[in-house]
Structures are given as C-alpha cells and as structure tokens.
Design a protein around this motif. Structure first.
Motif, PDB file in Angstrom:
ATOM      1  N   GLU A 209       1.071  -0.778   0.169  1.00 51.86           N
ATOM      2  CA  GLU A 209       0.197   0.109   0.359  1.00 51.86           C
ATOM      3  C   GLU A 209       0.671   1.009  -0.126  1.00 51.86           C
ATOM      4  OE1 GLU A 209      -3.461   2.213   2.007  1.00 51.86           O
ATOM      5  OE2 GLU A 209      -2.496   0.316   3.707  1.00 51.86           O
ATOM      6  N   GLU A 210       2.058   0.459   0.823  1.00 49.56           N
ATOM      7  CA  GLU A 210       2.699   2.589   0.161  1.00 49.56           C
ATOM      8  C   GLU A 210       3.283   2.759  -0.839  1.00 49.56           C
ATOM      9  OE1 GLU A 210       3.858   1.910   5.246  1.00 49.56           O
ATOM     10  OE2 GLU A 210       5.168   0.953   3.885  1.00 49.56           O
ATOM     11  N   LEU A 211       3.918   2.102  -0.366  1.00 47.10           N
ATOM     12  CA  LEU A 211       4.642   1.868  -2.509  1.00 47.10           C
ATOM     13  C   LEU A 211       3.346   2.776  -3.574  1.00 47.10           C
ATOM     14  CD1 LEU A 211       7.434   0.289  -3.841  1.00 47.10           C
ATOM     15  CD2 LEU A 211       4.885   0.171  -5.529  1.00 47.10           C
ATOM     16  N   ASP A 212       2.223   1.690  -3.432  1.00 47.04           N
ATOM     17  CA  ASP A 212       1.079   2.131  -4.404  1.00 47.04           C
ATOM     18  C   ASP A 212       1.170   4.140  -4.223  1.00 47.04           C
ATOM     19  OD1 ASP A 212       2.017  -0.116  -6.190  1.00 47.04           O
ATOM     20  OD2 ASP A 212      -0.859  -0.685  -5.152  1.00 47.04           O
ATOM     21  N   THR A 213       0.998   4.221  -2.926  1.00 40.87           N
ATOM     22  CA  THR A 213       0.774   5.763  -2.147  1.00 40.87           C
ATOM     23  C   THR A 213       2.077   6.400  -2.950  1.00 40.87           C
ATOM     24  OG1 THR A 213      -1.077   4.760  -0.897  1.00 40.87           O
ATOM     25  CG2 THR A 213       0.283   7.133  -0.436  1.00 40.87           C
ATOM     26  N   ALA A 214       2.986   6.304  -2.414  1.00 42.34           N
ATOM     27  CA  ALA A 214       4.422   6.855  -2.590  1.00 42.34           C
ATOM     28  C   ALA A 214       4.106   7.351  -5.129  1.00 42.34           C
ATOM     29  CB  ALA A 214       5.957   6.427  -2.289  1.00 42.34           C
ATOM     30  N   MET A 215       4.221   5.946  -5.749  1.00 43.80           N
ATOM     31  CA  MET A 215       4.315   6.357  -6.916  1.00 43.80           C
ATOM     32  C   MET A 215       2.820   6.943  -7.532  1.00 43.80           C
ATOM     33  SD  MET A 215       4.766   5.207  -9.764  1.00 43.80           S
ATOM     34  CE  MET A 215       5.720   4.151 -10.328  1.00 43.80           C
ATOM     35  N   LYS A 216       1.686   7.039  -7.072  1.00 37.25           N
ATOM     36  CA  LYS A 216       0.727   7.675  -7.413  1.00 37.25           C
ATOM     37  C   LYS A 216       0.443   8.958  -7.159  1.00 37.25           C
ATOM     38  CE  LYS A 216      -2.850   5.227  -4.919  1.00 37.25           C
ATOM     39  NZ  LYS A 216      -4.189   4.671  -4.501  1.00 37.25           N
ATOM     40  N   THR A 217       0.992   9.342  -6.190  1.00 39.56           N
ATOM     41  CA  THR A 217       1.476  11.028  -5.633  1.00 39.56           C
ATOM     42  C   THR A 217       2.793  11.327  -5.719  1.00 39.56           C
ATOM     43  OG1 THR A 217       2.255  10.420  -3.636  1.00 39.56           O
ATOM     44  CG2 THR A 217       0.513  10.363  -3.550  1.00 39.56           C
ATOM     45  N   SER A 218       3.702  10.860  -6.595  1.00 42.50           N
ATOM     46  CA  SER A 218       4.864  11.292  -7.331  1.00 42.50           C
ATOM     47  C   SER A 218       5.561  11.262  -8.870  1.00 42.50           C
ATOM     48  CB  SER A 218       6.022  10.932  -6.260  1.00 42.50           C
ATOM     49  OG  SER A 218       6.019   9.125  -6.805  1.00 42.50           O
ATOM     50  N   LEU A 219       5.704  10.285  -8.742  1.00 42.42           N
ATOM     51  CA  LEU A 219       6.149   9.114 -10.270  1.00 42.42           C
ATOM     52  C   LEU A 219       4.393   9.677 -11.431  1.00 42.42           C
ATOM     53  CD1 LEU A 219       9.187   7.319 -10.249  1.00 42.42           C
ATOM     54  CD2 LEU A 219       9.071   9.651 -10.715  1.00 42.42           C
ATOM     55  N   GLY A 220       4.310   8.422 -10.576  1.00 40.85           N
ATOM     56  CA  GLY A 220       2.398   8.292 -10.975  1.00 40.85           C
ATOM     57  C   GLY A 220       1.735   9.800 -11.679  1.00 40.85           C
ATOM     58  N   ALA A 221       1.788  10.991 -10.651  1.00 41.78           N
ATOM     59  CA  ALA A 221       0.543  11.650 -11.417  1.00 41.78           C
ATOM     60  C   ALA A 221       1.785  12.653 -11.806  1.00 41.78           C
ATOM     61  CB  ALA A 221       0.594  12.785  -9.885  1.00 41.78           C
ATOM     62  N   ARG A 222       3.157  12.377 -11.765  1.00 38.00           N
ATOM     63  CA  ARG A 222       4.416  13.585 -12.463  1.00 38.00           C
ATOM     64  C   ARG A 222       3.605  12.962 -14.470  1.00 38.00           C
ATOM     65  NH1 ARG A 222      10.452  13.770 -11.314  1.00 38.00           N
ATOM     66  NH2 ARG A 222       9.630  14.893 -10.141  1.00 38.00           N
ATOM     67  N   TRP A 223       4.116  11.694 -14.125  1.00 38.14           N
ATOM     68  CA  TRP A 223       4.190  10.820 -15.969  1.00 38.14           C
ATOM     69  C   TRP A 223       2.667  11.266 -16.526  1.00 38.14           C
ATOM     70  CZ3 TRP A 223       7.714   6.165 -14.524  1.00 38.14           C
ATOM     71  CH2 TRP A 223       9.097   6.982 -14.317  1.00 38.14           C
ATOM     72  N   ALA A 224       1.660  11.531 -16.193  1.00 40.77           N
ATOM     73  CA  ALA A 224       0.361  11.797 -16.238  1.00 40.77           C
ATOM     74  C   ALA A 224       0.241  13.554 -16.929  1.00 40.77           C
ATOM     75  CB  ALA A 224      -0.726  11.620 -15.173  1.00 40.77           C
ATOM     76  N   THR A 225       1.323  13.809 -17.428  1.00 47.55           N
ATOM     77  CA  THR A 225       1.442  15.082 -17.455  1.00 47.55           C
ATOM     78  C   THR A 225       2.976  15.638 -18.256  1.00 47.55           C
ATOM     79  OG1 THR A 225       2.711  16.027 -15.525  1.00 47.55           O
ATOM     80  CG2 THR A 225       0.021  16.103 -15.459  1.00 47.55           C
ATOM     81  N   ILE A 226       3.496  14.588 -17.899  1.00 50.19           N
ATOM     82  CA  ILE A 226       4.938  14.983 -18.573  1.00 50.19           C
ATOM     83  C   ILE A 226       5.648  13.818 -18.031  1.00 50.19           C
ATOM     84  CG2 ILE A 226       5.237  17.533 -18.652  1.00 50.19           C
ATOM     85  CD1 ILE A 226       6.104  16.900 -16.628  1.00 50.19           C
ATOM     86  N   GLY A 227       6.578  13.532 -19.910  1.00 46.11           N
ATOM     87  CA  GLY A 227       7.244  12.259 -19.731  1.00 46.11           C
ATOM     88  C   GLY A 227       8.561  12.305 -19.336  1.00 46.11           C
ATOM     89  N   PRO A 228       9.490  11.017 -18.640  1.00 45.38           N
ATOM     90  CA  PRO A 228      10.955  10.986 -17.616  1.00 45.38           C
ATOM     91  C   PRO A 228      11.789  12.307 -18.462  1.00 45.38           C
ATOM     92  CG  PRO A 228       9.973   9.225 -18.801  1.00 45.38           C
ATOM     93  CD  PRO A 228       8.336   9.979 -19.366  1.00 45.38           C
ATOM     94  N   PHE A 229      11.601  12.281 -20.346  1.00 48.76           N
ATOM     95  CA  PHE A 229      12.121  13.567 -20.965  1.00 48.76           C
ATOM     96  C   PHE A 229      12.952  15.083 -20.523  1.00 48.76           C
ATOM     97  CE2 PHE A 229      13.806   9.878 -23.278  1.00 48.76           C
ATOM     98  CZ  PHE A 229      14.796   9.745 -22.986  1.00 48.76           C
TER      99      PHE A 229
END
Length: 302
Positions: A209-229
């Motif tokens: 649960e903690e890992l999924d929360t970390a992903m959703k509130t960081s990289l997951g949310a970020r990558w929904a708007t801009i990609g890695p590059f």
C-alpha cells in the motif's frame, strides 16, 4: 472513418474492451471466439464497458455481431484486431487463417503485448505480411490512450500510416516504434518499475500500500502530465537537460560505459529540439506542466 467494419478475434479482456471502443465509435463490429458462451460473454461485459465510455450496453450491442466462425467474422472486415494467446505458433496459424478469409484490403493488427510482427507474419505471403502489424493497447484499451504501432519488416508504409490514422480517429494516441523489440516500449518501461517495486516490498522497505501511494503521489502523477525526458529537461531549470547532464553526468545514464559523449549530445539535442531551450521555453513548459498537474491532482483527490 474510412474503415467501417472491424473484426475482433478473441473475446478475452482486451478483445472485449476493443469491442466496446469500436462499437462506441459507430463501427460495425464482429466478434469471434471459439468459446461456446461467446454471445453471453459479450452481452454480459457490455454494461460495465459502456459505463466507462459514457454510453449504454444497448447502444454498443446494436453495433456488435458475434460469430463462432472465424472466416465469417473477417469476411467483410476493413481491419482485424487479433487478441489471441501470447504464443507465437498459435498467432502464426491464426493469422494464416485470417489472411485466407479476410478481404485483400483488410489491415491485420495484433494486440500482442510482446511478440513482434515479423515473427507472427513469418509464414504469410508478402501481400498478407504487408498488411500486418502490431497495434498494442495499454490496458484497458477503451480508456487508456496509447496504442503502440509497430510494423514488421515486410509491413507496407501505407499500411502503417493507415493504422496510425485509424486509431487516432478513434481518439487514441498512436505511437509509432521504429524498431521491433520484444515487449515494445510501454511494457518494457513498466517491467523496470515493477521489478524495483517488488524488490522494495520484499526487502521490507515499504508495504504494498505504501509503495502504491508513493507512486501515485509522485512519479505516477508527474508522468500523467510530462514524460521522463521533459521532466528532466524542466528539472534543469532554464538550462534544461543540458544543465542536468553537466552537473549529474553519468548518474543520468546509470553509469553505463557503453553510452558515449556523442550519444549524450544526440539525446540532449533531441530533447531541446522537441521541447525548446532557454528561459522562454522553460517558462512556457512549466506553466503548461503546472496547469495539467493541478488538474490531475484535483481529479484524483478523494
């Protein structure tokens, strides 16, 4: 749309999702699968799929026909979307059967999540192989925008472009891949993240649960708007990704000794060509990122 009649081969999760999407677009859809309960499966799956598309099961089912016969299903198809098991020999035979029964105009697309078109089309003649490619969706296909378009060695350029146009008209985001590679792009990226996620949980660093929360509130949310590059480009401030490489160097490429300075310069130039460089481009990109990020945050908040 120029392509009106679609055959969906395979009524598993992916095939049924494609069926709903195609039907929602007003296409004539014929679904084929050897399972004896095919009609029931299609009918029972449509209410949930229709709700996700803002439609009704009745509207979708009005566009759908079921057929136990593969030959009958593809007989008038402008495009065939195959969703069979991920076994090379099975797909080779399935596409041989499809090619034998489908019109010579039909585009032959596979939803394969990892097997390349060149191998699937290996036993097809040049005409059929020229019309065959990968059109791999991200699950669930009726909702996720991405469709990876991966032509094989014998796929005609006109077929690749027609497929891109078709999926774009459906409202999808087709991304053409210029080399065949097992697993394609999205699944390979996902595999790297999942591997590290498994390791972190198994080592006891975080819970599931903690890992999924970390992903959703960081990289997951970020990558929904801009990609890695684009993210790294903005991370360098007005100096962009060039500034990031100057200060972080090999850390950005994982210390891979096979990556040369020429490779890095080519990558930097590609990023700057794609997103621009300098303070003016940085200001424009950050404003657009922030607008989208606020919208994403609002959409997923409880």
């Amino acid at each position: 749309m120029s392509l009106k009649n679609v055959a969906v081969i395979g009524a598993g999760t992916i095939g049924l999702s494609w069926t709903a999407l195609f039907a929602n677009a007003g296409l004539n859809v014929t679904v084929s699968d050897p399972r004896p309960d095919l009609a029931d499966v299609v009918r029972d799956s449509m209410p949930e799929l229709a709700a996700s598309l803002g439609s009704t099961a009745e509207k979708l089912l009005a566009q759908v026909t079921v057929s136990a016969s593969l030959a009958d299903a593809v007989a008038n198809a402008d495009l065939v979307q195959e969703n069979g098991p991920e076994r090379l020999e099975f797909k080779q035979q399935l596409f041989a059967d499809i090619a034998a029964a489908a019109p010579s105009r039909a585009l032959l697309a596979s939803s394969s999540s990892g097997i390349v078109a060149t191998l699937i089309a290996e036993k097809l003649d040049d005409d059929a192989a020229g019309r065959m490619l990968i059109a791999h969706p991200f699950n669930p296909p009726q909702l996720m925008p991405l469709v990876e378009i991966v032509p094989g060695e014998r796929t005609l350029e006109s077929v690749t472009l027609a497929a891109i146009d078709f999926y774009r008209e459906l409202g999808k985001v087709p991304v053409r891949e210029h080399q065949e590679i097992q697993g394609f792009v999205a699944n390979r990226l996902q595999a790297v993240v999942l591997k590290e996620a498994f390791n972190l949980v198994i080592q006891g660093v975080v819970s599931v649960e903690e890992l999924d929360t970390a992903m959703k509130t960081s990289l997951g949310a970020r990558w929904a708007t801009i990609g890695p590059f684009e993210s790294y480009h903005l991370g360098g401030g007005p100096g962009g990704i060039r500034h990031m490489f100057e200060h972080l160097g090999g850390n950005l490429t994982g210390g891979d000794s096979g990556v040369t300075e020429a490779d890095v310069e080519k990558l930097i130039a590609d990023v700057e060509r794609t997103y621009g460089a300098g303070p003016e481009a940085y200001a424009k990109l950050t404003a657009e990122r922030d607008r989208k990020q606020l919208a994403v945050n609002a959409a997923v908040s409880d």
